[in-house]
Design a protein around this motif. Structure first.
Motif, PDB file in Angstrom:
ATOM      1  N   LEU A 202     -51.320 -17.573  72.619  1.00  0.00           N
ATOM      2  CA  LEU A 202     -52.169 -16.844  71.678  1.00  0.00           C
ATOM      3  C   LEU A 202     -53.567 -17.456  71.583  1.00  0.00           C
ATOM      4  O   LEU A 202     -54.541 -16.742  71.347  1.00  0.00           O
ATOM      5  CB  LEU A 202     -51.516 -16.814  70.298  1.00  0.00           C
ATOM      6  CG  LEU A 202     -50.251 -15.968  70.199  1.00  0.00           C
ATOM      7  CD1 LEU A 202     -49.632 -16.111  68.818  1.00  0.00           C
ATOM      8  CD2 LEU A 202     -50.545 -14.520  70.500  1.00  0.00           C
TER       9      LEU A 202
ATOM     10  N   ASP B 209     -55.977 -16.121  74.271  1.00  0.00           N
ATOM     11  CA  ASP B 209     -56.235 -14.679  74.245  1.00  0.00           C
ATOM     12  C   ASP B 209     -57.675 -14.452  73.797  1.00  0.00           C
ATOM     13  O   ASP B 209     -58.061 -14.795  72.689  1.00  0.00           O
ATOM     14  CB  ASP B 209     -55.270 -13.990  73.282  1.00  0.00           C
ATOM     15  CG  ASP B 209     -55.436 -12.490  73.285  1.00  0.00           C
ATOM     16  OD1 ASP B 209     -55.992 -11.950  74.253  1.00  0.00           O
ATOM     17  OD2 ASP B 209     -54.999 -11.862  72.309  1.00  0.00           O
TER      18      ASP B 209
ATOM     19  N   THR C  43     -59.341 -11.303  74.091  1.00  0.00           N
ATOM     20  CA  THR C  43     -59.668  -9.898  73.887  1.00  0.00           C
ATOM     21  C   THR C  43     -59.837  -9.604  72.399  1.00  0.00           C
ATOM     22  O   THR C  43     -59.308 -10.320  71.545  1.00  0.00           O
ATOM     23  CB  THR C  43     -58.573  -8.987  74.462  1.00  0.00           C
ATOM     24  OG1 THR C  43     -57.339  -9.295  73.819  1.00  0.00           O
ATOM     25  CG2 THR C  43     -58.435  -9.184  75.959  1.00  0.00           C
TER      26      THR C  43
ATOM     27  N   ASP D 118     -55.319  -5.951  70.527  1.00  0.00           N
ATOM     28  CA  ASP D 118     -53.960  -6.349  70.879  1.00  0.00           C
ATOM     29  C   ASP D 118     -53.254  -5.146  71.492  1.00  0.00           C
ATOM     30  O   ASP D 118     -53.295  -4.044  70.951  1.00  0.00           O
ATOM     31  CB  ASP D 118     -53.174  -6.817  69.653  1.00  0.00           C
ATOM     32  CG  ASP D 118     -53.630  -8.176  69.173  1.00  0.00           C
ATOM     33  OD1 ASP D 118     -54.164  -8.938  70.001  1.00  0.00           O
ATOM     34  OD2 ASP D 118     -53.456  -8.476  67.979  1.00  0.00           O
TER      35      ASP D 118
ATOM     36  N   GLU E  80     -50.770  -6.912  77.304  1.00  0.00           N
ATOM     37  CA  GLU E  80     -51.358  -8.239  77.457  1.00  0.00           C
ATOM     38  C   GLU E  80     -50.281  -9.248  77.855  1.00  0.00           C
ATOM     39  O   GLU E  80     -49.088  -9.032  77.665  1.00  0.00           O
ATOM     40  CB  GLU E  80     -52.028  -8.673  76.158  1.00  0.00           C
ATOM     41  CG  GLU E  80     -53.273  -7.869  75.832  1.00  0.00           C
ATOM     42  CD  GLU E  80     -54.007  -8.468  74.669  1.00  0.00           C
ATOM     43  OE1 GLU E  80     -54.672  -9.498  74.886  1.00  0.00           O
ATOM     44  OE2 GLU E  80     -53.902  -7.914  73.567  1.00  0.00           O
TER      45      GLU E  80
ATOM     46  N   TRP F 104     -49.406 -12.080  76.626  1.00  0.00           N
ATOM     47  CA  TRP F 104     -48.589 -12.703  75.575  1.00  0.00           C
ATOM     48  C   TRP F 104     -47.430 -11.809  75.138  1.00  0.00           C
ATOM     49  O   TRP F 104     -46.478 -12.275  74.544  1.00  0.00           O
ATOM     50  CB  TRP F 104     -49.441 -13.091  74.370  1.00  0.00           C
ATOM     51  CG  TRP F 104     -50.210 -11.965  73.754  1.00  0.00           C
ATOM     52  CD1 TRP F 104     -51.507 -11.659  73.954  1.00  0.00           C
ATOM     53  CD2 TRP F 104     -49.718 -10.990  72.832  1.00  0.00           C
ATOM     54  NE1 TRP F 104     -51.869 -10.566  73.228  1.00  0.00           N
ATOM     55  CE2 TRP F 104     -50.784 -10.131  72.527  1.00  0.00           C
ATOM     56  CE3 TRP F 104     -48.482 -10.752  72.244  1.00  0.00           C
ATOM     57  CZ2 TRP F 104     -50.656  -9.061  71.665  1.00  0.00           C
ATOM     58  CZ3 TRP F 104     -48.357  -9.682  71.384  1.00  0.00           C
ATOM     59  CH2 TRP F 104     -49.433  -8.845  71.099  1.00  0.00           C
TER      60      TRP F 104
END
Length: 105
Positions: free
Chosen positions: A56, A59, A61, A64, A68, A70
């Motif tokens: 996390l 990440d 971006t 969500d 992705e 994750w």
């Protein structure tokens, strides 16, 4: 007759002591193995948690999505005679039932 009674009494006391020492030793071995397993399970759980946190943190971006990295399912990996696995679930995508009710019901 008295000598036999004395020998039997001493033998009974020695057998009682041997049984008690054996029981205490096996109980100590059992609890030490239990504590070792409990510690290893804690370490494995913390490793899975930290692996999810590290995914996390990288990440970058602004959104969500379930596409992705994750959100993927990762296979278990071996650690400390066990396996570590984790799964990250997006809670924002779930329906909040508390927001379905207003002041009037």
């Amino acid at each position: 007759g008295f000598a036999i009674l004395m020998v039997m009494s001493v033998l009974m006391v020695l057998v009682g002591l041997i049984v008690d020492v054996t029981y205490t030793t096996f109980r100590g071995i059992f609890f030490s193995k239990y504590n070792e397993n409990e510690f290893l399970a804690y370490i494995n759980a913390e490793a899975g948690f930290l692996a999810g946190i590290s995914l996390l943190k990288i990440d970058r971006t602004d959104y969500d999505a379930l596409t992705e990295y994750w959100a993927k399912e990762y296979p278990p990996y071996p650690l400390n005679n066990g396996y570590v696995t984790f799964k990250i679930i997006d809670e924002q995508g779930k329906l909040n039932i508390n927001k379905l009710v207003n002041e009037l019901g």
